[in-house]
Enzyme design. Structure first.
Site, PDB file in Angstrom:
ATOM      1  CG  ASP A 104      -0.212  -0.162   2.558  1.00 16.76           C
ATOM      2  OD1 ASP A 104       0.967  -0.583   2.567  1.00 16.76           O
ATOM      3  OD2 ASP A 104      -0.812   0.154   3.606  1.00 16.76           O
ATOM      4  CG  HIS A 161       6.702   0.181  10.620  1.00 14.49           C
ATOM      5  ND1 HIS A 161       6.588  -0.261  11.915  1.00 14.49           N
ATOM      6  CD2 HIS A 161       6.441   1.514  10.671  1.00 14.49           C
ATOM      7  CE1 HIS A 161       6.270   0.750  12.709  1.00 14.49           C
ATOM      8  NE2 HIS A 161       6.190   1.842  11.977  1.00 14.49           N
TER       9      HIS A 161
HETATM   10  O1  LIG Z   1       0.420   5.918  13.553  1.00 15.74           O
HETATM   11  C1  LIG Z   1       0.226   5.261  12.541  1.00 15.74           C
HETATM   12  N1  LIG Z   1      -1.011   5.059  12.087  1.00 15.74           N
HETATM   13  C2  LIG Z   1      -1.236   4.349  10.945  1.00 15.74           C
HETATM   14  N2  LIG Z   1      -0.279   3.785  10.223  1.00 15.74           N
HETATM   15  C3  LIG Z   1       0.958   3.940  10.647  1.00 15.74           C
HETATM   16  C4  LIG Z   1       1.278   4.660  11.785  1.00 15.74           C
HETATM   17  N3  LIG Z   1       2.587   4.647  11.942  1.00 15.74           N
HETATM   18  C5  LIG Z   1       3.069   3.925  10.919  1.00 15.74           C
HETATM   19  N4  LIG Z   1       2.086   3.508  10.137  1.00 15.74           N
HETATM   20  C6  LIG Z   1       2.175   2.679   8.925  1.00 15.74           C
HETATM   21  O2  LIG Z   1       1.541   1.441   9.210  1.00 15.74           O
HETATM   22  C7  LIG Z   1       2.479   0.358   9.070  1.00 15.74           C
HETATM   23  C8  LIG Z   1       2.949  -0.091  10.423  1.00 15.74           C
HETATM   24  O3  LIG Z   1       1.899  -0.286  11.273  1.00 15.74           O
HETATM   25  C9  LIG Z   1       3.586   0.917   8.240  1.00 15.74           C
HETATM   26  O4  LIG Z   1       3.286   0.734   6.859  1.00 15.74           O
HETATM   27  C10 LIG Z   1       3.607   2.380   8.594  1.00 15.74           C
HETATM   28  O5  LIG Z   1       4.067   3.217   7.563  1.00 15.74           O
END
Ligand SMILES: O=c1[nH]cnc2c1ncn2[C@@H]1O[C@H](CO)[C@@H](O)[C@H]1O
Length: 322
Positions: A15, A247
């Protein structure tokens, strides 16, 4: 003649997303793997934009030979109220850099069809690296009863095992995005390795690492320096750090080199409703329960518990600076 090991075939379900872009470029720079396709999903952006971004990233990399299959626009239960993390990645998913639209188009097959067909054509040989909500993988499992057996491994970025989530204290973003799909994947019997934020929050690209990327002449380094600005500013606001969590690159590298993480094994179930929707719970088998539980007789999966963070960051830098 020395026997050369063939590169591992991988499909990246993605994504994109700033850390997705890093993971895709890393995969293209990793001789241990051969990227045989990208499949797209909502999460950081809506699916339509994820497809555009996937095509765009392959054009940036000069790898338009790699097919892109568009994935689901709705959750496994046909939910349309999606949680899109544009506040993490920018409105365009790629750091608001005003990139031109891609020239390429996705293939005719849907993501789930592509996954099913590739696994069938190369039984036991294809690894899916899943970097978003797990809808496409769950659809593939439901579409073909043999898929869980045919797929070599599913390495997924998701879950927050025994730590707080990043959507709320209970849930990590990818599992929260489609908890029903995640539960289908975890209980499918496929060879699954889950890399959660309990692990990826240990892997940080620092401000000085970004400066090194900025001063490199490399194509990927230059591109990433630009899009990383938004990701850094989000981490500064949300976590008060001058560094970003790697991540997706960590999950991708765990597929490339499993020795980067250590794992535990057990049945994982996902909470699909209520205030803890998206919570992932592993049964560690330390107790034999009197009652039959929702975890009893479920297939086990691997869950990453430690990571060699310095080695991951070094691999990211070495492969992306070049
Ligand atoms: O605070 C957040 N809310 C939503 N998505 C996030 C946040 N921080 C990182 N990611 C995104 O979600 C995945 C890891 O959970 C990673 O793809 C990151 O870019």
């Amino acid at each position: 003649m020395a026997t050369q090991t063939e590169p591992k075939k991988i499909i990246i379900d993605t994504d994109p997303g700033i850390d997705d872009a890093m993971a895709i470029f890393l995969a293209l720079r990793s001789p241990e793997v051969q990227v045989i396709g990208l499949t797209t999903i909502y999460g950081n952006v809506y699916t339509t934009l994820a497809t555009r971004n996937a095509l765009h990233l392959l054009e940036v990399a000069g790898r338009t030979d790699i097919p892109v299959a568009e994935g689901s626009h709705v959750t496994l239960t046909k939910g349309t109220k999606l949680r899109i993390a544009d506040f993490v990645h920018g409105a365009d998913g790629l750091g608001n850099q005003n990139f031109p639209p891609p020239n390429g188009k996705p293939i005719e097959e849907s993501a789930a069809e592509f996954l099913v067909n590739q696994a069938k054509a190369n039984p036991g040989k294809v690894t899916v690296v899943a970097l978003g909500p797990l809808t496409n993988i769950a659809l593939a499992i439901q579409m073909d009863p043999e898929f869980a057996k045919n797929i070599g491994q599913i390495v997924l970025l998701g879950g927050s095992f025994a730590v707080n989530g990043n959507v709320n204290p209970a849930a990590e973003a990818n599992i929260f995005g489609d908890p029903d799909a995640a539960d289908v994947v975890f209980t499918s019997g496929a060879d699954v390795l889950a890399v959660g934020i309990n692990v990826t929050h240990q892997v940080v690209l620092s401000g000085s690492d970004r400066e090194k990327l900025a001063s490199s002449k490399g194509k990927f380094a230059q591109y990433l320096t630009g899009i990383l600005e938004v990701y850094f500013s989000y981490h500064c606001d949300a976590y008060n750090t001058n560094g970003v969590y790697l991540h997706d690159p960590t999950a991708l590298l765990a597929a490339v080199d499993p020795s980067l993480v250590t794992c535990t094994e057990g049945a994982v179930r996902v909470q699909t409703s209520g205030i803890t929707r998206g919570l992932t719970i592993i049964y560690n088998k330390q107790k034999r329960f009197e009652e039959v539980t929702e975890w009893s007789n479920m297939p086990t999966v691997k869950v990453a518990v430690t990571v060699d963070a310095p080695r991951v960051v070094k691999l990211v830098m070495d492969r992306l600076v070049a």
